[in-house]
Design an enzyme around this catalytic site. Sequence first.
Site, PDB file in Angstrom:
ATOM      1  N   HIS A 216       2.006   4.550  -2.950  1.00 57.84           N
ATOM      2  CA  HIS A 216       2.030   6.103  -2.784  1.00 57.84           C
ATOM      3  C   HIS A 216       3.622   6.440  -2.950  1.00 57.84           C
ATOM      4  CE1 HIS A 216      -1.807   6.183  -0.993  1.00 57.84           C
ATOM      5  NE2 HIS A 216      -1.492   5.682   0.244  1.00 57.84           N
TER       6      HIS A 216
ATOM      7  N   HIS B  52       0.877  -1.249  -0.147  1.00 56.20           N
ATOM      8  CA  HIS B  52      -0.202   0.005  -0.097  1.00 56.20           C
ATOM      9  C   HIS B  52       0.923   1.328   0.165  1.00 56.20           C
ATOM     10  CE1 HIS B  52      -3.459   2.245   0.833  1.00 56.20           C
ATOM     11  NE2 HIS B  52      -2.701   3.273   1.432  1.00 56.20           N
ATOM     12  N   GLU B  53       1.830   1.380   1.153  1.00 52.81           N
ATOM     13  CA  GLU B  53       2.545   2.635   0.914  1.00 52.81           C
ATOM     14  C   GLU B  53       3.701   2.730  -0.046  1.00 52.81           C
ATOM     15  OE1 GLU B  53       1.844   4.703   3.048  1.00 52.81           O
ATOM     16  OE2 GLU B  53       0.169   3.684   4.186  1.00 52.81           O
TER      17      GLU B  53
END
Length: 345
Positions: free
Chosen positions: A22, A18-19
């Site tokens: 980003h 997820h990170e």
Amino acid sequence: MLTLVTSIIVFGMLVFFHEFGHFIFAKLSDIKVNEFSLGFGPQILKIKLKETEYFIRALPFGGYVKMEGEDSKTTDPRAFNNKPALVRMGVVLAGPIMNFLLAVLLLAIISFSSGIATTSVTVIPGEPAEQAGIRNGDQIYAINNEKVNSWDEIVDIISNKPYEEINITVLRNGDFISYKVNTAAEPQTQRGIIGIKTVVVKHSLSKSLGFGVEKTFWISKMILVGLSQMITGNAKVDVVGPVGMFQIVGEAAKVGIFQLLYIAALISINLGLFNLFPIPALDGGRAIFLLLELLRGKSIDQEKEGLIHFIGFALLMFLMIVVLFKDIKELDLINLMKQFWLKMQ
């Protein structure tokens, strides 16, 4: 111990993907990333490469990417808030998108190894399918003139039609042939059967990836349907927090690696969908503010937006605490900890 280790690995993987979504989109957009952190709390490991500091922290319940100018005004042209709204929206949505891509990958790994059930069949001698004229290798194309796309769909339709005559269209050597088949029923369940088995395809990269995409969309749809039913009161509200998910992951690990990968994919899809909800502090909430900025032609006051996200974050933390206590009560965690302590003595 198995539950603890597998849970840390699974949740660490989910947070990382997820990170990383980003992070990599920010890097590709030439946004200055000051910090990439896996977990919260005290740091275990810190590495600095060029302009970015990388952290591994003690509590594996999340993570974050800290970008220049994300929460404050700056004149740095590489700052997050100085980039066009569409670029910032891409950075925000890249996290949930990576969760869906991870689910596709995990489901593809499962199907590549264990095989994919196809709509091609083998028939059991003496059963209704063979008696009607269906042969080994036939591909079921439609049932009652409605096209079917998967083995699960075939099973679902036939199971709900015991002791009925159904029309099955098969594809054989490029030709479509229709048969009238009288279904039978399993003695115990009374589910409809016609005496066919699926042909399983193993080690097909293209089919496995296709299955991963299809299954991810299907699971996402089922989650949203279930959520809508809970909102309308047609289904029981049952929310599982971190402790409950740890327990689920631990039980899956005892069954086998494929069950563990499936649970990880399921949690990853849930995480991706949850982050897309238009709730302040979540990626979906931030995307809504960016969409409003695009529609208005000017940015929203940063302090007001920050306050709304702070309130949203506080409410999410309150909800997490409530769910945490619910998990502790249902799992009788205090007694489990006492038993673990006694074993350690």
